[in-house]
Design an enzyme around this catalytic site. Structure first.
Site, PDB file in Angstrom:
ATOM      1  N   ASP A 125      -6.604  95.090  40.466  1.00 51.46           N
ATOM      2  CA  ASP A 125      -7.449  94.694  41.580  1.00 51.46           C
ATOM      3  C   ASP A 125      -8.476  95.792  41.832  1.00 51.46           C
ATOM      4  O   ASP A 125      -9.202  96.180  40.937  1.00 51.46           O
ATOM      5  CB  ASP A 125      -6.561  94.387  42.810  1.00 51.46           C
ATOM      6  N   HIS A 170      -1.765  86.558  41.628  1.00 48.91           N
ATOM      7  CA  HIS A 170      -2.594  87.757  41.539  1.00 48.91           C
ATOM      8  C   HIS A 170      -1.791  89.049  41.493  1.00 48.91           C
ATOM      9  O   HIS A 170      -2.190  90.007  40.831  1.00 48.91           O
ATOM     10  CB  HIS A 170      -3.542  87.784  42.738  1.00 48.91           C
TER      11      HIS A 170
END
Length: 295
Positions: free
Chosen positions: A103, A273
Site C-alpha cells: 500500500d 487488499h
C-alpha cells in the site's frame, strides 16, 4: 514474536520508530494505510530465519513522529519518506537492502528504488500500481471503491473533522470493506487496536490525510516526470497483487509495472487488499522465495 524497538532521527528532525526481528540479510518491510508495522507480523515466521527483518513505522503512523504538513504537500511525499528510509539504513550501517512494501509503503519503496537505486538489491511491491497510473486508470467503479483517494486529499481540515466524528467506526469500516470476507476477523486484536488508536490521534489522522494529499500533488508529479524521462526501476522486482484488491480492478496491473521496471515477476494471492493478514502463508512464501534468489 517479540520485536526489538529503537528510534532513528532523520535529517529534518523526524523520529522514525524502527522494529526488528530475525537474523541474516537485511529486509525492510514497509506498511501502508491505515496500518503500521504490526501488519507484517503474520508473515514474519517465514522470513526471520534468513533475514534481519526491519519494520519502520512511516512518518505519521504507529510510533513514529507526525510532523505538520507544508503548503506544497512535500512533508509526506514519498520522496521525503524514501529519505527517511535512507536515514534508517545509515543509522543501522546498512549499505544495501531488500525492501518489500504494501500500500503506501509500496509507494515509498518504489520511490526509493527510483531515487536511491544503489541502496537496493531486490524489491517487492504489494497491492499497488504507480500513483500516476492509478489516477489515470480510474473508472466510475474504481472511483467508487477507492473514494478515499479523493476524500483524504481534500484540503485540511475537512476530512479530518468528518472522520474524527467517529474515527473508530470509519477505520473499522475501511478495514472491513477492503478484505475479501468483509470481516475484521483477519486482524490480530493488538494490531486492530493500534490501527484504531492511531486514527483517534488528531496528529496522526492529519498525517494520514497529508499522505494522500501528497499522493494527489507531489507524488503524482514525481511519477509523471519519471515516466516522461523514461526512468525505470533497475532492481529485480516481484509484484504481489490480491485477486480481490485494488490493482486487480485496473485491468492488467502486472503489465503496468513492466512499463516501469526492467525485471518484473508477479504473483497473485487469494485475498482482499490486506494480503499479509488475509493470506499470510501465500504472501510469506512468495516473499521468502523471491528474496532468497541471488542477483
Amino acid at each position: 514474536m517479540q520485536l526489538k524497538r529503537h528510534d532513528v532521527t532523520t535529517d529534518d528532525g523526524t523520529r522514525i520508530a524502527v522494529h526488528e526481528a530475525g537474523e541474516g540479510s537485511p529486509l525492510l518491510l514497509l506498511h501502508g494505510f491505515p496500518q503500521n508495522h504490526r501488519c507484517w507480523r503474520p508473515v514474519l515466521p517465514m522470513l526471520t530465519a534468513r533475514h534481519r527483518c526491519i519494520l519502520p513505522d512511516l512518518r505519521g503512523y504507529g510510533d513514529s513522529d507526525a510532523p505538520a504538513d507544508d503548503a506544497g504537500h512535500e512533508t509526506y511525499s514519498k520522496r521525503r519518506m524514501a529519505r527517511d528510509i535512507v536515514a534508517v539504513l545509515d543509522a543501522l550501517d546498512l549499505d544495501r537492502v531488500d525492501i518489500a512494501g504494501h500500500d503506501r509503503g509500496a509507494r515509498v519503496a518504489y520511490r526509493f528504488a527510483l531515487d536511491h537505486p544503489e541502496r537496493l538489491r531486490r524489491l517487492a511491491i504489494l497491492e499497488v500500481i504507480p500513483t500516476v497510473s492509478f489516477w489515470e486508470a480510474w473508472t466510475a467503479d474504481l472511483a467508487q471503491a477507492a473514494y478515499h483517494w479523493n476524500f483524504l486529499a481534500q484540503p485540511a481540515p475537512m476530512p479530518e473533522r468528518l472522520i474524527a466524528g467517529d474515527a473508530q467506526a470509519w477505520i473499522d469500516w475501511t478495514l472491513r470493506t477492503w478484505t475479501k470476507t468483509k470481516s475484521l476477523d483477519v486482524f490480530a486484536t493488538d494490531a486492530l487496536d493500534s490501527y484504531r488508536q492511531q486514527a483517534a490521534d488528531p496528529a496522526r489522522l492529519t498525517a494520514m490525510c497529508a499522505d494522500y494529499r501528497a499522493g494527489y500533488h507531489s507524488d503524482r508529479e514525481l511519477d509523471a516526470a519519471d515516466r516522461a524521462a523514461a526512468r525505470r526501476i533497475a532492481a529485480p522486482m516481484l509484484f504481489v497483487w490480491a485477486r480481490h484488491g485494488f490493482p486487480a480492478s485496473t485491468g492488467d496491473p502486472a503489465a503496468v509495472w513492466r512499463d516501469w521496471a526492467y525485471g518484473v515477476t508477479d504473483r497473485s494471492v487469494e485475498s482482499g487488499h490486506f494480503a499479509m493478514e488475509e493470506a499470510p502463508d501465500q504472501v510469506g512464501a512468495a516473499l521468502a522465495e523471491f528474496f532468497e534468489l541471488e542477483e
